[in-house]
Design a protein around this motif. Structure first.
Motif, PDB file in Angstrom:
ATOM      1  N   UNK A  24      12.354   2.318 -35.477  1.00  0.00           N
ATOM      2  CA  UNK A  24      11.022   2.194 -34.862  1.00  0.00           C
ATOM      3  C   UNK A  24      10.552   0.741 -34.833  1.00  0.00           C
ATOM      4  N   UNK A  25      10.954   0.001 -35.863  1.00  0.00           N
ATOM      5  CA  UNK A  25      10.576  -1.413 -35.937  1.00  0.00           C
ATOM      6  C   UNK A  25      11.068  -2.180 -34.712  1.00  0.00           C
ATOM      7  N   UNK A  26      12.249  -1.792 -34.237  1.00  0.00           N
ATOM      8  CA  UNK A  26      12.824  -2.474 -33.072  1.00  0.00           C
ATOM      9  C   UNK A  26      11.978  -2.303 -31.818  1.00  0.00           C
ATOM     10  N   UNK A  27      11.169  -1.227 -31.781  1.00  0.00           N
ATOM     11  CA  UNK A  27      10.347  -0.976 -30.600  1.00  0.00           C
ATOM     12  C   UNK A  27       9.170  -1.952 -30.503  1.00  0.00           C
ATOM     13  N   UNK A  28       8.812  -2.568 -31.630  1.00  0.00           N
ATOM     14  CA  UNK A  28       7.628  -3.441 -31.602  1.00  0.00           C
ATOM     15  C   UNK A  28       7.915  -4.904 -31.939  1.00  0.00           C
ATOM     16  N   UNK A  29       8.990  -5.155 -32.712  1.00  0.00           N
ATOM     17  CA  UNK A  29       9.161  -6.493 -33.292  1.00  0.00           C
ATOM     18  C   UNK A  29       9.245  -7.600 -32.243  1.00  0.00           C
ATOM     19  N   UNK A  30       9.969  -7.344 -31.145  1.00  0.00           N
ATOM     20  CA  UNK A  30      10.161  -8.446 -30.196  1.00  0.00           C
ATOM     21  C   UNK A  30       8.977  -8.604 -29.238  1.00  0.00           C
ATOM     22  N   UNK A  31       7.993  -7.714 -29.318  1.00  0.00           N
ATOM     23  CA  UNK A  31       6.858  -7.817 -28.389  1.00  0.00           C
ATOM     24  C   UNK A  31       5.564  -8.233 -29.075  1.00  0.00           C
ATOM     25  N   UNK A  32       5.557  -8.119 -30.416  1.00  0.00           N
ATOM     26  CA  UNK A  32       4.291  -8.233 -31.144  1.00  0.00           C
ATOM     27  C   UNK A  32       3.585  -9.569 -30.913  1.00  0.00           C
ATOM     28  N   UNK A  33       4.327 -10.665 -30.912  1.00  0.00           N
ATOM     29  CA  UNK A  33       3.675 -11.971 -30.749  1.00  0.00           C
ATOM     30  C   UNK A  33       3.188 -12.149 -29.316  1.00  0.00           C
ATOM     31  N   UNK A  34       4.047 -11.773 -28.358  1.00  0.00           N
ATOM     32  CA  UNK A  34       3.685 -11.964 -26.955  1.00  0.00           C
ATOM     33  C   UNK A  34       2.398 -11.215 -26.584  1.00  0.00           C
TER      34      UNK A  34
END
Ligand code: ZN
Ligand code: ZN
Length: 414
Positions: free
Chosen positions: A297-307
């Protein structure tokens, strides 16, 4: 009486630092801010030597009791373990310059009492008692293969049941009763889970949780009590829904889209992003025992969170500062500054961690601000954090003074 002289003041929101001021502390509060030197032989004078004096920092999303990144393991520990863990990590937070924290699930009035009665050295605590979750929701930490006879009984009799972090509750009437009980115990806000999350293993991250009627009941109950509610939500659809339903704040808000950010800005809904935990779990979660379901589930958010922070910034959302760290990730509290710094200016970060967070936790003009009448929660920084935000991110090493309630927790200037 304590007097800080020769200070440049960041007041919690303004971009211009007031130069050469004296800040007078008496009875735990800021009594005066003056241009003239204070001439009182009884006063303790602290010469700030031109350093920046600012409000104590506030972390608006912590979990004092979350001793393990693995929630299924965590919920089997006795209360003594939670209490000792909380004492330990809260002391560290004060050492870093956080003089107030808001616990968004788990911390109870017992922890507040221990701080109030000075049994432990800790920041001021705002708590909601247990976070609300529907059955099978984000605070229902049972694995989908877990079973106990008690689970059947709870479902059939319609009882709520609790774990150390939250209360599992379904239906409008039950939700109202739980909220009234939490508020009776002195909770200053109510937290509920409006979508799936990372650390729970049996709910989809983008699943919507609690019915519209249940959410409306939560909003009505807190407004009747003149407090606020905030919702854990990751997916955009879920964020939009709680804003529409009048929920006052959103925790994480990780997958927000631009139009939803505009809605939040129009309605004044605050959002507390929590990047430190996301990147902490991505780096170290697996070795610390985060379950495979959570890692996926972490993969669903980690790369978008900062953007997605850019949507909040462009829309002018009231953005708070939170970290949400669990288990052995707590030493990463100050990484939140660097993680946000590609999007937010130093002034914005300073405001988020002081004045804005004070507003979010319902304590505007009382904490997070340097002005007469406010509580004397004060940091003296070895330089200008407006130019170098890293001064606040060195786990307290960039701070000469940490004062809470008018008392020194640290003072290297006397
Ligand atoms: Zn959450
Ligand atoms: Zn949390």
């Amino acid at each position: 009486m304590i007097v800080f002289t020769n200070a440049r003041i960041f007041d919690g929101s303004s971009k211009d630092l007031a130069e050469g001021k004296s800040v007078v502390i008496a009875d735990g509060k800021i009594a005066d801010i003056s241009d003239a030197p204070v001439d009182d032989p009884a006063a303790t004078i602290i010469d700030c030597g031109g350093r920046v004096l600012m409000p104590g920092m506030i972390d608006a999303h912590i979990h004092a009791y979350f001793q393990d990144v693995n929630m299924n393991r965590l919920q089997r520990l006795p209360a003594t373990m939670y209490a000792h863990h909380a004492a330990n990590i809260l002391h560290d937070m004060l050492d870093r310059g956080f003089t107030s924290v808001r616990d968004t699930g788990g911390a109870d009035f017992g922890l507040w009492l221990a701080i109030d009665q000075r049994l432990i050295t800790a920041p001021r605590l705002y708590y909601c008692e247990k976070a609300l979750s529907q059955t099978g929701g984000h605070i229902d930490m049972r694995h989908h293969l877990d079973y106990s006879p008690q689970d059947n009984e709870a479902v059939m009799c319609g009882c709520c049941f609790t774990n150390p972090l939250g209360v599992i509750v379904d239906g409008v009437d039950a939700v109202r009763r739980v909220i009234r009980e939490q508020l009776r115990r002195g909770a200053s806000f109510i937290k509920f889970c409006g979508s799936g999350g990372v650390s729970s293993v049996s709910d989809p991250l983008d699943g919507i949780q609690f019915s519209r009627d249940e959410v409306r009941a939560i909003v009505e109950e807190v407004e009747n009590h003149h407090v606020y509610c905030t919702a854990h939500v990751h997916p955009d659809q879920g964020i939009k829904r709680v804003i529409e339903l009048g929920v006052h704040g959103v925790e994480h808000g990780t997958l927000i889209e631009a139009d939803t950010a505009n809605m939040a800005a129009d309605k004044g809904t605050f959002i507390v992003p929590t990047l430190a935990v996301i990147f902490g779990m991505a780096d170290e979660g697996e070795e610390m025992g985060l379950p495979a379901e959570s890692l996926a589930k972490l993969e669903l958010i980690a790369d978008q969170a900062i953007d997605r922070l850019n949507h909040m910034k462009r829309a002018g959302v009231r953005v708070g500062f939170g970290t949400d760290l669990i288990g052995a990730l707590h030493p990463r509290q100050c990484t939140e500054f660097a993680l946000r710094s590609s999007v937010f200016s130093n002034l914005e970060l300073l405001n988020q961690v002081t004045g804005m967070n004070a507003d979010i936790v319902g304590q505007k003009d009382k904490i997070g601000v340097i002005k007469p009448g406010a509580l004397a929660d004060i940091l003296v920084v070895d330089g200008n954090p407006m130019e170098d935000i890293d001064l606040l991110a060195r786990d307290g090493a960039g701070l000469s003074v940490i004062m809470k309630d008018g008392e020194f927790h640290k003072n290297l200037l006397s």
